[in-house]
Design an enzyme around this catalytic site. Structure first.
Site, short mmCIF file in Angstrom:
data_model
loop_
_atom_site.label_atom_id
_atom_site.label_comp_id
_atom_site.label_asym_id
_atom_site.label_seq_id
_atom_site.Cartn_x
_atom_site.Cartn_y
_atom_site.Cartn_z
N GLY A 154 0.79 -1.23 0.00
CA GLY A 154 0.00 0.00 0.00
C GLY A 154 0.82 1.27 0.00
N ARG A 188 -14.81 -14.37 -11.43
CA ARG A 188 -14.34 -12.99 -11.59
C ARG A 188 -15.49 -12.00 -11.73
NH1 ARG A 188 -9.40 -12.16 -12.83
NH2 ARG A 188 -9.06 -14.12 -13.89
N ARG A 230 -5.67 -8.37 -8.69
CA ARG A 230 -6.76 -9.12 -9.34
C ARG A 230 -7.14 -8.44 -10.63
NH1 ARG A 230 -6.18 -13.73 -6.89
NH2 ARG A 230 -5.82 -13.30 -4.69
N HIS A 240 1.81 0.67 -13.36
CA HIS A 240 2.54 -0.56 -13.71
C HIS A 240 4.04 -0.26 -13.70
CE1 HIS A 240 2.98 -4.52 -15.42
NE2 HIS A 240 3.89 -4.01 -16.23
N ASP A 280 -3.12 -4.48 -18.45
CA ASP A 280 -1.98 -3.56 -18.64
C ASP A 280 -1.95 -2.99 -20.06
OD1 ASP A 280 -1.21 -4.10 -16.03
OD2 ASP A 280 0.14 -5.71 -16.61
C1 GRF Z 1 3.82 -1.12 -7.53
O1 GRF Z 1 5.17 -1.22 -7.88
C2 GRF Z 1 2.94 -1.07 -8.75
O2 GRF Z 1 3.56 -0.56 -9.87
C3 GRF Z 1 2.62 -2.52 -8.98
O3 GRF Z 1 2.51 -3.07 -7.69
C4 GRF Z 1 3.32 -2.33 -6.78
C5 GRF Z 1 2.46 -1.98 -5.61
O4 GRF Z 1 3.21 -1.51 -4.53
N1 GRF Z 1 1.41 -2.64 -9.76
P1 GRF Z 1 2.49 -0.89 -3.24
O5 GRF Z 1 1.51 -1.92 -2.71
O6 GRF Z 1 1.82 0.38 -3.65
O7 GRF Z 1 3.62 -0.64 -2.26
#
Ligand code: GRF
Length: 194
Positions: free
Chosen positions: A14, A66, A92, A110, A146
């Site tokens: 998070g 889903r 998910r 991403h 993505d």
């Molecule tokens: C991030 O690096 C994001 O790009 C990827 O998952 C990671 C989440 O990290 N989709 P966090 O839970 O916000 O620390």
């Protein structure tokens, strides 16, 4: 005018949610209405609670498929009077019905320069391919994974001695600076068009 409310969806530490929350706490036009996770043992829930944010778990395991999981997530977002969804490490894949219910109003972050390295192992795959530059992409979510229109990108150099942890740490530094500002700008811009 009342603040635009966003739902932030998490599955991990998070840290992006926290960066967004900290940024929004200093402005009055956008606020987090709910933090949603897909499991109970998600570390980011504690971070949200520490910030006084409402949280809820839509437990992936308790849904048969889903579609029903996605409907429950969208219902929670609606019930929280949130008009945008911000995926922040949410692991998910939502069914296409989420895009139908929140068209152009779901953002994802991403850890690569899309369209390179989609999927759950973007940092490891960038290293395995020996790319010299990778980065961060923020995009609108569409029906594919993505894949949607890119809203923002920033590059991150790969160093010869990088491993996945060191590279991901530098990527996250960029994420934490970029995502809060892009979320706020996107939400404000999107609301003006509605
Ligand atoms: C991030 O690096 C994001 O790009 C990827 O998952 C990671 C989440 O990290 N989709 P966090 O839970 O916000 O620390």
């Amino acid at each position: 005018m009342s603040a635009i409310r966003i739902a932030v969806l998490i599955s991990g530490s998070g840290s992006n949610m926290a960066a967004i929350a900290d940024h929004l706490s200093e402005r009055s036009d956008v606020e987090i209405g709910i933090v949603v996770s897909d499991r109970h043992d998600v570390a980011g829930l504690l971070r949200a609670e520490e910030r006084g944010l409402p949280t809820t778990v839509v437990d992936w395991k308790s849904f048969p498929d889903r579609e029903t999981f996605t409907a429950a997530v969208c219902d929670v977002v609606d019930a929280s009077r949130c008009t945008f969804m911000v995926l922040a490490g949410f692991m998910r894949i939502l069914a296409p019905t989420a895009v139908e219910r929140f068209p152009g109003r779901i953002l994802n972050i991403h850890p690569s320069l899309l369209p390179s390295f989609p999927g759950a192992h973007a940092v490891e795959e960038a290293l395995a391919h020996g790319v010299r530059v990778t980065g961060v992409t923020i995009h609108v979510v569409d029906e594919l994974v993505d894949n949607g229109p890119i809203v923002a990108q920033e590059s991150v150099d790969v160093f010869p001695d990088d491993d996945a942890a060191s590279l991901h740490a530098r990527i996250q530094t960029v994420e934490h600076r970029l995502y809060p500002q892009v979320v706020a700008d996107f939400v404000i811009g999107g609301s003006e068009q509605r």
